[in-house]
Design an enzyme around this catalytic site. Structure first.
Site, PDB file in Angstrom:
ATOM      1  CD  GLU A  59       1.831  -2.584   0.654  1.00 22.28           C
ATOM      2  OE1 GLU A  59       2.442  -3.612   0.305  1.00 22.28           O
ATOM      3  OE2 GLU A  59       1.912  -2.095   1.798  1.00 22.28           O
ATOM      4  CG  HIS A  62      -4.030  -2.620   1.133  1.00 20.08           C
ATOM      5  ND1 HIS A  62      -4.236  -3.363   2.280  1.00 20.08           N
ATOM      6  CD2 HIS A  62      -3.148  -1.656   1.480  1.00 20.08           C
ATOM      7  CE1 HIS A  62      -3.502  -2.869   3.264  1.00 20.08           C
ATOM      8  NE2 HIS A  62      -2.839  -1.822   2.804  1.00 20.08           N
ATOM      9  CG  HIS A  75      -5.089   1.080   6.122  1.00 25.42           C
ATOM     10  ND1 HIS A  75      -4.155   2.095   6.212  1.00 25.42           N
ATOM     11  CD2 HIS A  75      -4.515   0.125   5.343  1.00 25.42           C
ATOM     12  CE1 HIS A  75      -3.063   1.767   5.520  1.00 25.42           C
ATOM     13  NE2 HIS A  75      -3.262   0.587   4.971  1.00 25.42           N
ATOM     14  CD  GLU A 120     -26.636 -11.060   3.945  1.00 27.03           C
ATOM     15  OE1 GLU A 120     -25.999 -10.936   2.882  1.00 27.03           O
ATOM     16  OE2 GLU A 120     -27.665 -11.734   4.034  1.00 27.03           O
ATOM     17  CG  HIS A 125      -1.139  -2.885   7.150  1.00 26.63           C
ATOM     18  ND1 HIS A 125       0.159  -2.654   6.757  1.00 26.63           N
ATOM     19  CD2 HIS A 125      -1.894  -2.205   6.250  1.00 26.63           C
ATOM     20  CE1 HIS A 125       0.183  -1.866   5.702  1.00 26.63           C
ATOM     21  NE2 HIS A 125      -1.061  -1.582   5.374  1.00 26.63           N
TER      22      HIS A 125
HETATM   23  P1  13P Z   1       1.089   3.495  -0.842  1.00 23.12           P
HETATM   24  O1  13P Z   1       0.901   4.973  -0.594  1.00 23.12           O
HETATM   25  O2  13P Z   1       2.455   3.181  -1.366  1.00 23.12           O
HETATM   26  O3  13P Z   1      -0.021   2.949  -1.723  1.00 23.12           O
HETATM   27  O4  13P Z   1       0.985   2.753   0.553  1.00 23.12           O
HETATM   28  C1  13P Z   1      -0.164   2.835   1.347  1.00 23.12           C
HETATM   29  C2  13P Z   1      -0.407   1.616   2.155  1.00 23.12           C
HETATM   30  O5  13P Z   1      -1.527   1.361   2.538  1.00 23.12           O
HETATM   31  C3  13P Z   1       0.724   0.710   2.470  1.00 23.12           C
HETATM   32  O6  13P Z   1       0.259  -0.535   2.887  1.00 23.12           O
HETATM   33 ZN    ZN Z   2      -1.762  -0.389   3.862  1.00 25.22          ZN
END
Ligand code: 13P
Ligand code: ZN
Length: 270
Positions: A116, A139, A141, A169, A210
């Site tokens: 990413e 980033h 999840h 909040e 995602h």
């Molecule tokens: P990477 O292992 O390349 O960082 O990818 C993980 C991910 O969250 C892809 O969106």
């Molecule tokens: Zn991801």
């Protein structure tokens, strides 16, 4: 030279990544982090004249030539970072040509930066224009944020309103609202361009089904933003299907904004 694993930025990044794993947000190799490092962060810890190897990038980052980032490795597990930081993390500098990374430390098994990286570096370029003190793109999840993105309309206005109405909040922490990117193939320049565009006006972008991008001037800011969205998303999911008799009303959000002096998205209120 001092020991780089004891550098404050490194200690904090490792603790943050470990915490993200512990929260259950970064399964397997899920998630990635990039952290803009200043000269004073690294000068006692790293000989920046020594380039271990160069790694090509698939896009142009000329705007940030010479800048140095701590970046998680692709395919690497946040779970493992604390046990072998040098294998799972890298410190890279954007080379003169704007299209190559110079590896200064890390990726010790021959690895490379996250897939990413386009989204990260393009987001850094945009956020640095919005806030010269910006340094972090995170980033991850988070479970409830993804769950909410599965069932909630993807409209940014509606998504933000739902998050704001779950807890006091929310509007205080992210008055600019949350951007929402419809599902796209990840790891591409295209998703990077769309994400960066979204981040022109907000520090947060949900990737539908995602995860989420959070940005900020330090790890706490980026993490705190995501944590607050995730908490609101959790409340949304916990109360889904029930009548929310005490949901925060638009006028109450206005009152909050007035008292806290928020520069918020007034067009997101009815
Ligand atoms: P990477 O292992 O390349 O960082 O990818 C993980 C991910 O969250 C892809 O969106
Ligand atoms: Zn991801």
């Amino acid at each position: 030279m001092k020991i780089i694993l004891e550098a404050p930025f490194m200690v904090e990044a490792i603790r943050t990544l470990t915490n993200l794993y512990r929260l259950g947000w970064d399964e397997r190799n899920g998630g990635n982090l990039s952290y803009l490092l200043y000269d004073e962060d690294i000068k006692d810890y790293l000989d920046t004249d020594k380039v271990i190897r160069t790694i090509p990038m698939s896009f142009d980052a000329s705007e940030i030539v010479g800048k140095v980032f701590l970046v998680t490795g692709t395919g690497k597990y946040f779970k493992n970072v604390q046990y072998d930081p040098e294998r799972n993390l890298g410190i890279v500098r954007i080379a003169e040509d704007g299209k190559t990374c110079e590896l200064l430390w890390g990726y010790s098994d021959g690895g490379k930066f996250t897939s990413e990286l386009p989204a990260h570096l393009m987001s850094h370029m945009v956020r640095l224009k919005a806030d010269p003190e910006h340094r972090v793109v995170m980033h991850t999840h988070p479970t409830n944020t993804i769950a909410m993105s599965l069932i909630h309309p993807a409209s940014e206005r509606e998504f933000t309103r739902s998050l704001w109405k779950m807890q006091t909040e929310s509007i205080v922490v992210f008055p600019e609202g949350v951007a929402v990117l419809p599902w796209m193939v990840c790891g591409t320049n295209e998703i990077g361009e769309h994400t960066a565009k979204k981040l022109e006006n907000t520090r947060l972008c949900v990737w539908t089904t995602h995860g989420i991008y959070g940005t900020g001037k330090d790890l706490d800011e980026a993490f705190g933003l995501i944590e607050t969205v995730e908490k609101a998303a959790e409340l949304y999911m916990l109360t889904r299907g029930a009548e929310r008799v005490n949901e925060i009303k638009d006028d109450e959000l206005r009152d909050l904004a007035a008292v806290f002096g928020l520069n918020y998205r007034t067009d997101y209120l009815d």
